[in-house]
Write a protein that holds these residues in place. Structure first.
Motif, PDB file in Angstrom:
ATOM      1  N   PHE A 244      -0.301   0.688  -8.212  1.00 46.94           N
ATOM      2  CA  PHE A 244       0.939   0.838  -8.845  1.00 46.94           C
ATOM      3  C   PHE A 244       1.305   2.277  -9.191  1.00 46.94           C
ATOM      4  N   THR A 245       2.444   2.618  -9.040  1.00 49.61           N
ATOM      5  CA  THR A 245       3.087   3.899  -9.537  1.00 49.61           C
ATOM      6  C   THR A 245       4.100   3.824 -10.520  1.00 49.61           C
ATOM      7  N   ALA A 246       3.988   4.354 -11.503  1.00 50.54           N
ATOM      8  CA  ALA A 246       5.310   4.795 -12.487  1.00 50.54           C
ATOM      9  C   ALA A 246       5.210   6.371 -12.997  1.00 50.54           C
ATOM     10  N   GLY A 247       6.258   7.144 -12.550  1.00 47.28           N
ATOM     11  CA  GLY A 247       6.064   8.380 -12.831  1.00 47.28           C
ATOM     12  C   GLY A 247       4.886   8.925 -12.362  1.00 47.28           C
ATOM     13  N   ALA A 248       4.403   9.774 -13.239  1.00 42.99           N
ATOM     14  CA  ALA A 248       2.987  10.286 -12.930  1.00 42.99           C
ATOM     15  C   ALA A 248       1.674   9.238 -13.107  1.00 42.99           C
ATOM     16  N   SER A 249       2.071   8.100 -13.528  1.00 38.85           N
ATOM     17  CA  SER A 249       0.811   7.245 -13.873  1.00 38.85           C
ATOM     18  C   SER A 249       0.596   6.529 -12.366  1.00 38.85           C
ATOM     19  N   ARG A 250      -0.635   6.355 -12.143  1.00 42.76           N
ATOM     20  CA  ARG A 250      -0.898   5.799 -10.742  1.00 42.76           C
ATOM     21  C   ARG A 250      -2.372   4.858 -10.949  1.00 42.76           C
ATOM     22  N   HIS A 251      -2.192   3.789 -10.845  1.00 43.47           N
ATOM     23  CA  HIS A 251      -3.391   2.924 -10.697  1.00 43.47           C
ATOM     24  C   HIS A 251      -3.521   2.095  -9.612  1.00 43.47           C
ATOM     25  N   THR A 252      -4.913   2.011  -8.988  1.00 42.67           N
ATOM     26  CA  THR A 252      -5.412   1.282  -7.891  1.00 42.67           C
ATOM     27  C   THR A 252      -6.148   0.167  -8.147  1.00 42.67           C
ATOM     28  N   VAL A 253      -5.869  -1.026  -7.683  1.00 40.79           N
ATOM     29  CA  VAL A 253      -6.609  -2.319  -8.083  1.00 40.79           C
ATOM     30  C   VAL A 253      -7.019  -3.040  -6.717  1.00 40.79           C
ATOM     31  N   PRO A 254      -8.074  -3.301  -6.747  1.00 38.66           N
ATOM     32  CA  PRO A 254      -8.737  -3.810  -5.475  1.00 38.66           C
ATOM     33  C   PRO A 254      -8.514  -5.416  -5.608  1.00 38.66           C
ATOM     34  N   PHE A 255      -8.197  -6.151  -4.477  1.00 37.97           N
ATOM     35  CA  PHE A 255      -8.100  -7.669  -4.500  1.00 37.97           C
ATOM     36  C   PHE A 255      -8.945  -8.081  -3.224  1.00 37.97           C
ATOM     37  N   THR A 256      -9.344  -9.543  -3.287  1.00 36.97           N
ATOM     38  CA  THR A 256      -9.942 -10.212  -2.279  1.00 36.97           C
ATOM     39  C   THR A 256      -9.170 -11.457  -1.887  1.00 36.97           C
ATOM     40  N   LEU A 257      -9.193 -11.496  -0.612  1.00 35.72           N
ATOM     41  CA  LEU A 257      -8.619 -12.793   0.059  1.00 35.72           C
ATOM     42  C   LEU A 257      -9.589 -13.288   1.118  1.00 35.72           C
ATOM     43  N   SER A 258      -9.557 -14.711   1.064  1.00 33.57           N
ATOM     44  CA  SER A 258     -10.496 -15.444   2.258  1.00 33.57           C
ATOM     45  C   SER A 258      -9.862 -14.821   3.561  1.00 33.57           C
ATOM     46  N   GLY A 259     -10.696 -15.152   4.429  1.00 34.88           N
ATOM     47  CA  GLY A 259     -10.496 -14.830   5.896  1.00 34.88           C
ATOM     48  C   GLY A 259      -9.282 -15.438   6.436  1.00 34.88           C
ATOM     49  N   PHE A 260      -9.055 -17.041   6.069  1.00 32.21           N
ATOM     50  CA  PHE A 260      -8.138 -17.850   6.546  1.00 32.21           C
ATOM     51  C   PHE A 260      -6.698 -17.195   5.725  1.00 32.21           C
ATOM     52  N   ASP A 261      -6.912 -16.950   4.653  1.00 30.45           N
ATOM     53  CA  ASP A 261      -5.774 -16.455   3.772  1.00 30.45           C
ATOM     54  C   ASP A 261      -5.069 -15.274   4.421  1.00 30.45           C
ATOM     55  N   ARG A 262      -5.784 -14.422   4.705  1.00 30.51           N
ATOM     56  CA  ARG A 262      -5.572 -13.151   5.486  1.00 30.51           C
ATOM     57  C   ARG A 262      -5.059 -13.489   6.729  1.00 30.51           C
ATOM     58  N   ALA A 263      -5.584 -14.545   7.630  1.00 27.18           N
ATOM     59  CA  ALA A 263      -5.156 -14.930   8.756  1.00 27.18           C
ATOM     60  C   ALA A 263      -3.814 -15.116   8.784  1.00 27.18           C
ATOM     61  N   LEU A 264      -3.422 -16.159   7.937  1.00 25.00           N
ATOM     62  CA  LEU A 264      -2.130 -16.684   7.534  1.00 25.00           C
ATOM     63  C   LEU A 264      -1.121 -15.478   7.084  1.00 25.00           C
ATOM     64  N   VAL A 265      -1.525 -14.488   6.467  1.00 25.19           N
ATOM     65  CA  VAL A 265      -0.380 -13.450   6.294  1.00 25.19           C
ATOM     66  C   VAL A 265      -0.337 -12.791   7.501  1.00 25.19           C
ATOM     67  N   ASN A 266      -1.507 -12.415   8.188  1.00 27.69           N
ATOM     68  CA  ASN A 266      -1.426 -11.609   9.405  1.00 27.69           C
ATOM     69  C   ASN A 266      -0.253 -12.108  10.536  1.00 27.69           C
ATOM     70  N   ALA A 267      -0.412 -13.802  10.430  1.00 26.69           N
ATOM     71  CA  ALA A 267       0.327 -14.598  11.531  1.00 26.69           C
ATOM     72  C   ALA A 267       1.900 -14.557  11.205  1.00 26.69           C
TER      73      ALA A 267
END
Length: 144
Positions: free
Chosen positions: A110-133
């Protein structure tokens, strides 16, 4: 048609300073609190999200069917802890914020002006495969 759903996304939301017609165009993501998608038991709700150009919804939690229908359509529905969502609202709620999704490394930045913040997330392998497809139909075509 999906296009016919476009003006109805979040039409019943009553939040001070929020107008779906004015605030949604040009946005690619929604960040929200708990139980997003509650009351939508069909794919029409994610279709309304998609036809408005939004392909990422980040929330504390989702209604189960809504969440799965997002992935079935090839979109991201990512759950983050309540304290992370609260922190995002504190940092970025009043700023014009850009979201970059690094799908391979499972991070949002997330970036707004000079402010920047990174957030990790997790997905199941199947959900990731659905998005990739690109969604369930595309996944099934490629795998069955």
């Amino acid at each position: 048609s999906r296009e016919a759903l476009k003006p109805y996304l979040l039409e019943d939301i009553q939040l001070e300073g929020f107008s779906p017609a004015a605030d949604l165009p040009g946005k690619g993501a929604i960040v929200t609190r708990a139980n997003f998608g509650c009351g939508s038991s069909r794919e029409h709700a994610p279709w309304a999200v998609e036809v408005n150009g939004i392909h990422v919804v980040i929330a504390e939690s989702f209604a189960r069917i809504f969440r799965q229908n997002m992935f079935n359509g090839g979109m991201l529905a990512v759950e983050l802890p309540a304290d992370t969502i609260a922190d995002l609202f504190t940092r970025f709620a009043t700023a014009d914020t850009h979201l970059a999704t690094d799908f391979e490394n499972s991070t949002f930045t997330f970036t707004a002006g000079a402010s920047r913040h990174t957030v990790p997330f997790t997905l199941s392998g199947f959900d990731r495969a659905l998005v990739n497809a690109g969604g369930w139909v595309e996944y099934a075509d490629a795998n069955y």
